[in-house]
Design a protein around this motif. Structure first.
Motif, PDB file in Angstrom:
ATOM      1  N   MET A   1      18.161   2.073  58.098  1.00 39.68           N
ATOM      2  CA  MET A   1      18.721   2.950  57.074  1.00 39.68           C
ATOM      3  C   MET A   1      18.742   2.525  55.593  1.00 39.68           C
ATOM      4  SD  MET A   1      20.857   5.775  57.340  1.00 39.68           S
ATOM      5  CE  MET A   1      22.366   6.380  57.099  1.00 39.68           C
ATOM      6  N   SER A   2      17.886   3.222  54.836  1.00 44.67           N
ATOM      7  CA  SER A   2      17.969   2.901  53.542  1.00 44.67           C
ATOM      8  C   SER A   2      18.865   3.199  52.663  1.00 44.67           C
ATOM      9  CB  SER A   2      16.426   3.246  52.679  1.00 44.67           C
ATOM     10  OG  SER A   2      16.461   4.732  52.836  1.00 44.67           O
ATOM     11  N   MET A   3      19.180   2.802  51.417  1.00 44.96           N
ATOM     12  CA  MET A   3      20.358   3.148  50.597  1.00 44.96           C
ATOM     13  C   MET A   3      19.808   3.206  48.975  1.00 44.96           C
ATOM     14  SD  MET A   3      23.083   0.111  52.168  1.00 44.96           S
ATOM     15  CE  MET A   3      21.964  -1.186  52.642  1.00 44.96           C
ATOM     16  N   ALA A   4      20.504   3.801  48.289  1.00 47.22           N
ATOM     17  CA  ALA A   4      20.123   3.858  46.926  1.00 47.22           C
ATOM     18  C   ALA A   4      21.569   3.911  46.212  1.00 47.22           C
ATOM     19  CB  ALA A   4      19.430   5.021  46.656  1.00 47.22           C
ATOM     20  N   CYS A   5      21.464   3.213  44.761  1.00 42.67           N
ATOM     21  CA  CYS A   5      22.686   3.060  44.112  1.00 42.67           C
ATOM     22  C   CYS A   5      22.617   2.750  42.672  1.00 42.67           C
ATOM     23  CB  CYS A   5      23.776   2.015  44.877  1.00 42.67           C
ATOM     24  SG  CYS A   5      22.968   0.346  44.373  1.00 42.67           S
ATOM     25  N   ARG A   6      23.477   2.985  41.909  1.00 43.95           N
ATOM     26  CA  ARG A   6      23.591   2.449  40.684  1.00 43.95           C
ATOM     27  C   ARG A   6      24.454   1.413  40.653  1.00 43.95           C
ATOM     28  NH1 ARG A   6      21.227   5.943  36.578  1.00 43.95           N
ATOM     29  NH2 ARG A   6      20.736   8.004  37.500  1.00 43.95           N
ATOM     30  N   HIS A   7      24.426   0.540  39.647  1.00 41.43           N
ATOM     31  CA  HIS A   7      25.810  -0.452  39.665  1.00 41.43           C
ATOM     32  C   HIS A   7      25.774  -1.123  38.097  1.00 41.43           C
ATOM     33  CE1 HIS A   7      23.754  -4.562  39.357  1.00 41.43           C
ATOM     34  NE2 HIS A   7      22.672  -3.791  39.052  1.00 41.43           N
ATOM     35  N   LEU A   8      26.888  -1.430  37.901  1.00 43.88           N
ATOM     36  CA  LEU A   8      27.506  -2.068  36.748  1.00 43.88           C
ATOM     37  C   LEU A   8      27.863  -3.361  37.186  1.00 43.88           C
ATOM     38  CD1 LEU A   8      29.479  -0.429  33.909  1.00 43.88           C
ATOM     39  CD2 LEU A   8      29.803  -2.667  34.372  1.00 43.88           C
ATOM     40  N   LEU A   9      27.068  -4.436  36.468  1.00 42.33           N
ATOM     41  CA  LEU A   9      27.456  -5.947  36.729  1.00 42.33           C
ATOM     42  C   LEU A   9      27.923  -6.386  35.227  1.00 42.33           C
ATOM     43  CD1 LEU A   9      26.800  -8.508  38.152  1.00 42.33           C
ATOM     44  CD2 LEU A   9      24.771  -8.349  37.057  1.00 42.33           C
ATOM     45  N   ILE A  10      28.965  -7.263  35.513  1.00 39.56           N
ATOM     46  CA  ILE A  10      29.763  -8.162  34.605  1.00 39.56           C
ATOM     47  C   ILE A  10      29.337  -9.489  34.894  1.00 39.56           C
ATOM     48  CG2 ILE A  10      31.611  -8.801  33.261  1.00 39.56           C
ATOM     49  CD1 ILE A  10      32.423  -5.909  33.350  1.00 39.56           C
ATOM     50  N   LYS A  11      28.306 -10.249  34.314  1.00 38.48           N
ATOM     51  CA  LYS A  11      28.353 -11.693  34.637  1.00 38.48           C
ATOM     52  C   LYS A  11      29.451 -12.473  33.915  1.00 38.48           C
ATOM     53  CE  LYS A  11      23.178 -11.531  34.948  1.00 38.48           C
ATOM     54  NZ  LYS A  11      22.124 -12.318  34.943  1.00 38.48           N
ATOM     55  N   TYR A  12      29.613 -13.732  34.515  1.00 42.04           N
ATOM     56  CA  TYR A  12      30.628 -14.550  34.016  1.00 42.04           C
ATOM     57  C   TYR A  12      30.202 -15.984  34.288  1.00 42.04           C
ATOM     58  CZ  TYR A  12      31.987 -15.765  38.848  1.00 42.04           C
ATOM     59  OH  TYR A  12      32.111 -16.030  40.359  1.00 42.04           O
ATOM     60  N   SER A  13      30.874 -16.887  33.945  1.00 45.16           N
ATOM     61  CA  SER A  13      30.663 -18.495  33.813  1.00 45.16           C
ATOM     62  C   SER A  13      30.269 -18.849  35.278  1.00 45.16           C
ATOM     63  CB  SER A  13      31.890 -19.360  33.396  1.00 45.16           C
ATOM     64  OG  SER A  13      32.729 -18.981  34.264  1.00 45.16           O
ATOM     65  N   GLY A  14      30.632 -18.284  36.459  1.00 53.51           N
ATOM     66  CA  GLY A  14      30.182 -18.564  37.620  1.00 53.51           C
ATOM     67  C   GLY A  14      29.054 -18.041  38.079  1.00 53.51           C
ATOM     68  N   SER A  15      28.504 -16.896  37.350  1.00 50.91           N
ATOM     69  CA  SER A  15      27.308 -16.265  37.822  1.00 50.91           C
ATOM     70  C   SER A  15      25.962 -17.187  38.182  1.00 50.91           C
ATOM     71  CB  SER A  15      27.120 -14.995  36.823  1.00 50.91           C
ATOM     72  OG  SER A  15      27.829 -14.136  36.909  1.00 50.91           O
ATOM     73  N   ARG A  16      25.194 -17.042  39.015  1.00 45.39           N
ATOM     74  CA  ARG A  16      23.939 -17.828  39.279  1.00 45.39           C
ATOM     75  C   ARG A  16      23.001 -17.984  37.901  1.00 45.39           C
ATOM     76  NH1 ARG A  16      20.009 -14.551  43.247  1.00 45.39           N
ATOM     77  NH2 ARG A  16      19.895 -12.777  41.798  1.00 45.39           N
TER      78      ARG A  16
END
Length: 150
Positions: A36-51
């Motif tokens: 089952m494929s999916m599709a989306c939009r997203h809004l990412l907020i990176k922070y000090s612990g982000s990779r």
């Protein structure tokens, strides 16, 4: 059939991840039977612990952004978008604020199959009804909100 490299290969470097993404994009010819494929939009907020704590929108480090600040900012964006958020409004918010390179396309990540995204993000997408916005989802990349499109 698309085969995912061993997890240790994916997590060892972003170069390995980029190779995997290229393999997926060149090998994928549509939905695999039974997936089952999916599709989306997203809004990412990176922070000090982000990779990788660097905004793809601004090129600036996010190592000075706390987890609490990232979550508070997303809560404010969710409040402004409201419970009847439209895809268009979400896309405008992602364009204005997302730290992911997809900001330029209103956060559009296109279609993906199970196993192609970080597990936390994939689960957040699965749990969000088509045409709706998710609550905050934390992944290795940072804090997201997701608008599921398919």
């Amino acid at each position: 059939m698309i085969r995912r490299p061993p997890r240790s290969t994916l997590s060892s470097s972003s170069a390995a991840s980029d190779v995997y993404k290229r393999q997926v994009s060149t090998q994928s010819t549509g939905n695999t039977v039974g997936i089952m494929s999916m599709a989306c939009r997203h809004l990412l907020i990176k922070y000090s612990g982000s990779r990788n704590p660097v905004s793809r929108r601004t090129g600036q480090s996010t190592s000075n952004v706390s987890a609490e600040a990232a979550e508070a900012e997303l809560n404010e964006i969710i409040r402004k978008l409201g419970p009847e958020c439209t895809e268009e409004a979400f896309a405008q918010a992602a364009l204005a604020r997302s730290d992911c390179g997809s900001f330029a396309n209103g956060g559009d990540l296109g279609t993906f199959n199970p196993g192609e995204m970080q597990s936390q993000f994939e689960e957040g997408t699965k749990e969000t009804p088509v045409g709706a916005m998710s609550p905050i989802v934390l992944s290795d990349s940072g804090y997201h909100i997701i608008f599921r499109t398919a």
